[in-house]
Design a protein around this motif. Structure first.
Motif, PDB file in Angstrom:
ATOM      1  N   ALA A   1       0.863  -1.192   0.000  1.00 12.15           N
ATOM      2  CA  ALA A   1       0.000   0.000   0.000  1.00 12.15           C
ATOM      3  C   ALA A   1       0.889   1.229   0.000  1.00 12.15           C
ATOM      4  O   ALA A   1       1.449   1.617   1.027  1.00 12.15           O
TER       5      ALA A   1
ATOM      6  N   SER B   1      -7.597   1.043  -5.162  1.00 11.94           N
ATOM      7  CA  SER B   1      -8.571   1.194  -4.070  1.00 11.94           C
ATOM      8  C   SER B   1      -9.018   2.646  -3.967  1.00 11.94           C
ATOM      9  O   SER B   1      -8.466   3.521  -4.638  1.00 11.94           O
TER      10      SER B   1
ATOM     11  N   HIS C   1     -10.878  -4.314   3.934  1.00 12.92           N
ATOM     12  CA  HIS C   1      -9.756  -3.706   4.675  1.00 12.92           C
ATOM     13  C   HIS C   1     -10.394  -3.071   5.898  1.00 12.92           C
ATOM     14  O   HIS C   1     -11.205  -2.159   5.759  1.00 12.92           O
TER      15      HIS C   1
ATOM     16  N   GLY D   1      -9.016  -1.668   8.753  1.00 15.03           N
ATOM     17  CA  GLY D   1      -8.415  -0.593   9.532  1.00 15.03           C
ATOM     18  C   GLY D   1      -6.904  -0.734   9.532  1.00 15.03           C
ATOM     19  O   GLY D   1      -6.346  -1.562   8.810  1.00 15.03           O
TER      20      GLY D   1
ATOM     21  N   GLY E   1      -4.878  -4.568   4.226  1.00 14.49           N
ATOM     22  CA  GLY E   1      -3.642  -4.402   5.000  1.00 14.49           C
ATOM     23  C   GLY E   1      -3.981  -4.271   6.465  1.00 14.49           C
ATOM     24  O   GLY E   1      -4.888  -4.952   6.945  1.00 14.49           O
TER      25      GLY E   1
ATOM     26  N   ARG F   1       1.996  -0.088   6.436  1.00 12.38           N
ATOM     27  CA  ARG F   1       2.791   0.230   7.628  1.00 12.38           C
ATOM     28  C   ARG F   1       3.732  -0.895   8.039  1.00 12.38           C
ATOM     29  O   ARG F   1       4.895  -0.662   8.380  1.00 12.38           O
TER      30      ARG F   1
ATOM     31  N   TYR G   1      -3.179  12.270  15.336  1.00 10.69           N
ATOM     32  CA  TYR G   1      -3.786  11.123  16.043  1.00 10.69           C
ATOM     33  C   TYR G   1      -3.351  11.032  17.499  1.00 10.69           C
ATOM     34  O   TYR G   1      -3.632  10.016  18.146  1.00 10.69           O
TER      35      TYR G   1
ATOM     36  N   MET H   1       2.717  12.040   4.433  1.00 16.46           N
ATOM     37  CA  MET H   1       1.719  12.964   4.982  1.00 16.46           C
ATOM     38  C   MET H   1       2.319  14.340   5.270  1.00 16.46           C
ATOM     39  O   MET H   1       1.645  15.209   5.832  1.00 16.46           O
TER      40      MET H   1
HETATM   41  N1  LLP Z   1      -5.509  -0.939   1.923  1.00 18.21           N
HETATM   42  C1  LLP Z   1      -6.385   0.080   2.044  1.00 18.21           C
HETATM   43  C2  LLP Z   1      -7.605   0.064   1.246  1.00 18.21           C
HETATM   44  C3  LLP Z   1      -6.108   1.131   2.933  1.00 18.21           C
HETATM   45  O1  LLP Z   1      -6.986   2.123   3.064  1.00 18.21           O
HETATM   46  C4  LLP Z   1      -4.909   1.115   3.690  1.00 18.21           C
HETATM   47  C5  LLP Z   1      -4.595   2.200   4.623  1.00 18.21           C
HETATM   48  C6  LLP Z   1      -4.026   0.034   3.507  1.00 18.21           C
HETATM   49  C7  LLP Z   1      -4.363  -0.982   2.626  1.00 18.21           C
HETATM   50  C8  LLP Z   1      -2.728  -0.076   4.254  1.00 18.21           C
HETATM   51  O2  LLP Z   1      -2.928  -0.157   5.627  1.00 18.21           O
HETATM   52  P1  LLP Z   1      -1.677  -0.436   6.606  1.00 18.21           P
HETATM   53  O3  LLP Z   1      -1.148  -1.826   6.312  1.00 18.21           O
HETATM   54  O4  LLP Z   1      -0.656   0.610   6.326  1.00 18.21           O
HETATM   55  O5  LLP Z   1      -2.252  -0.298   7.956  1.00 18.21           O
HETATM   56  N2  LLP Z   1      -2.216   7.715   8.247  1.00 18.21           N
HETATM   57  C9  LLP Z   1      -2.603   6.718   9.218  1.00 18.21           C
HETATM   58  C10 LLP Z   1      -2.902   5.394   8.556  1.00 18.21           C
HETATM   59  C11 LLP Z   1      -3.974   5.487   7.488  1.00 18.21           C
HETATM   60  C12 LLP Z   1      -4.238   4.173   6.806  1.00 18.21           C
HETATM   61  C13 LLP Z   1      -5.110   4.366   5.619  1.00 18.21           C
HETATM   62  N3  LLP Z   1      -5.364   3.195   4.850  1.00 18.21           N
HETATM   63  C14 LLP Z   1      -1.497   6.604  10.273  1.00 18.21           C
HETATM   64  O6  LLP Z   1      -0.514   7.327  10.172  1.00 18.21           O
HETATM   65  O7  LLP Z   1      -1.615   5.847  11.230  1.00 18.21           O
END
Ligand code: LLP
Length: 428
Positions: free
Chosen positions: A66, A110, A207, A209, A246, A287, A327, A385
């Motif tokens: 992602a 997405s 997905h 969160g 994710g 992440r 956050y 960001m």
């Molecule tokens: N797939 C979709 C559809 C998503 O919306 C996201 C993240 C991911 C995958 C990846 O998620 P991860 O594995 O990174 O958790 N800015 C926030 C996090 C926002 C996440 C948005 N979507 C932070 O700094 O904590």
């Protein structure tokens, strides 16, 4: 003296009281390139990817990084070379993937608000799949595909209505979220998709969160998704792949998230037990692949002890790293040089004119002006960001591997920040 706990270990470690990422001395690196400075370890990223790959070996799968977590071209190149696909949310992100040598056929698109122009670009590039989030989007995508004489491959992002137990801003799988298609209308929406001339149904997606530190929500979501798959296929619509999104968390302080291979093994055993083992399995980790592979280096400018609070003013700010301000996220902060001095309690704050401009509160640190601090676990959602608030150029980024370093993004100059602005002609 004892070294502070380091979430990025073993790639991040103190040697002779000096913090190193791989073999690179971070204090020296900061002096060579200036601060604020993002630094990422390529081996740490690949090591984070390895358990995903290991757990999925031997079955049809695609790991789609992602890219919103960290979209620097060199980061994308690293994952493309390791065989990854990509999860994108804009045509801009698609352009980055292609510029970094990634393959469009391994891209999933997405997001709740894709424009017609973005759909067209992605269809023409030949993306693997659109993760569609509403009936309205489905209708538009069908029209756009038809106008190009093509068919868009689609999976619907369903909202399983499970609580990921994470911060409300990064929780996406609950009914009240803007994301996904409600569980109750998912089968009907698949039936509509199957009728549309410009659409080919290929999969299902969810997905729930981000920064999830427990396997429970994943297993609950999986069960809900498999229920839907069974219902959808009973209407004669074939689901080829399962995309479980994710969201896997990392350690910022004392979180103990499951390892990616443990989580996937659990999911696979549930998938196989329910007779869905023949389907291609996809994930969209962000992440967990990059978060602990990066740090943000910042120099201490002024120490401002006070009656109620001690402030340690550093040269990085909320525009460089928004997570604490947005956050109230906790991110570890350490000195890149350990001294024998006794620590005091500081609020680590930036130069931006907002009280919300802090990187860490009530941190026990031995600091002096001129020291270089490292904000830990800053590889994800740090630079992507960042903004230019207060007309501050964005930081430079460095990739390290062993004893090698590459500048993967130059520091922004002030001239670049207003190069597109124009004075107006007036008569006064
Ligand atoms: N797939 C979709 C559809 C998503 O919306 C996201 C993240 C991911 C995958 C990846 O998620 P991860 O594995 O990174 O958790 N800015 C926030 C996090 C926002 C996440 C948005 N979507 C932070 O700094 O904590």
């Amino acid at each position: 003296m004892s070294s502070p706990k380091l979430p990025g270990a073993p790639f991040l470690a103190y040697r002779d009281q000096e913090l190193h990422l791989d073999q690179i001395n971070l204090n020296q690196l900061a002096h060579e390139h200036g601060t604020p400075l993002y630094v990422y370890s390529r081996p740490a990223m690949l090591a984070a990817l390895a358990p995903y790959q290991r757990a999925l070996t031997g079955r049809a799968h695609l790991i789609c990084y992602a890219i919103k977590a960290n979209s620097n071209l060199a980061v994308l190149q690293t994952f493309a070379q390791a065989g990854c696909g990509f999860d994108i949310v804009s045509a801009g992100e698609l352009a980055r993937v292609l510029a970094a040598g990634g393959e469009a056929t391994k891209v999933v698109f997405s997001g709740v608000g894709k424009t017609r122009a973005e759909m067209k670009t992605a269809i023409e590039a030949g993306v693997k799949c659109f993760n569609v989030e509403s009936t309205a989007e489905l209708e538009v995508l069908s029209q756009v595909a038809q106008s190009l004489g093509q068919v868009a491959r689609v999976s619907l992002r369903v909202n399983p209505d499970v609580d990921a137990g994470t911060h409300p801003y990064i929780s996406t799988g609950l009914k009240g979220n803007k994301f996904g298609i409600a569980h109750e209308v998912a089968v009907a929406t698949y039936q509509r998709a199957a009728q549309l001339p410009g659409i080919e149904v290929v999969g299902i997606d969810c997905h729930i969160g981000s920064q999830i530190t427990d396997t429970g929500p994943y297993l609950d979501a999986l069960d809900r998704v498999l229920d839907l798959v069974e219902a959808i296929e009973s209407h004669g619509i074939r689901i080829h792949h399962l995309d479980l999104g994710g969201g896997l968390g990392i350690t910022y302080t004392d979180e103990v998230p499951p390892a990616a291979d443990e989580l996937i093994a659990l999911l696979i055993s549930r998938i196989d037990a329910r007779g869905h083992g023949h389907r291609e399995l996809m994930f969209e980790p962000g992440r967990s692949l990059v978060g602990n592979a990066g740090v943000l280096l910042t120099e201490v400018m002024y120490l401002k002890p006070g009656e109620q609070k001690n402030f340690c003013v550093v040269d990085a700010a909320m525009n460089d790293l928004m997570r604490p301000a947005l956050y109230e996220a906790y991110m570890g902060i350490v000195n890149t040089r350990l001294s024998g001095d006794s620590p005091e309690v500081w609020d680590v704050v930036g130069p931006v004119c907002e009280s919300g401009d802090w990187l860490g509160r009530d941190r026990s640190l031995a600091v002096h002006s001129g020291d270089v601090l490292a904000v830990l676990s800053a590889g994800a959602y740090g630079m992507t960001m960042a903004s230019n608030y207060n007309t501050r150029g964005r930081a430079a980024e460095i990739m390290v591997d062993g004893d090698q370093t590459w500048v993967i993004r130059q520091r922004e100059s002030v001239q670049e920040l207003f190069a597109k602005e124009r004075l107006i002609q007036t008569n006064v």
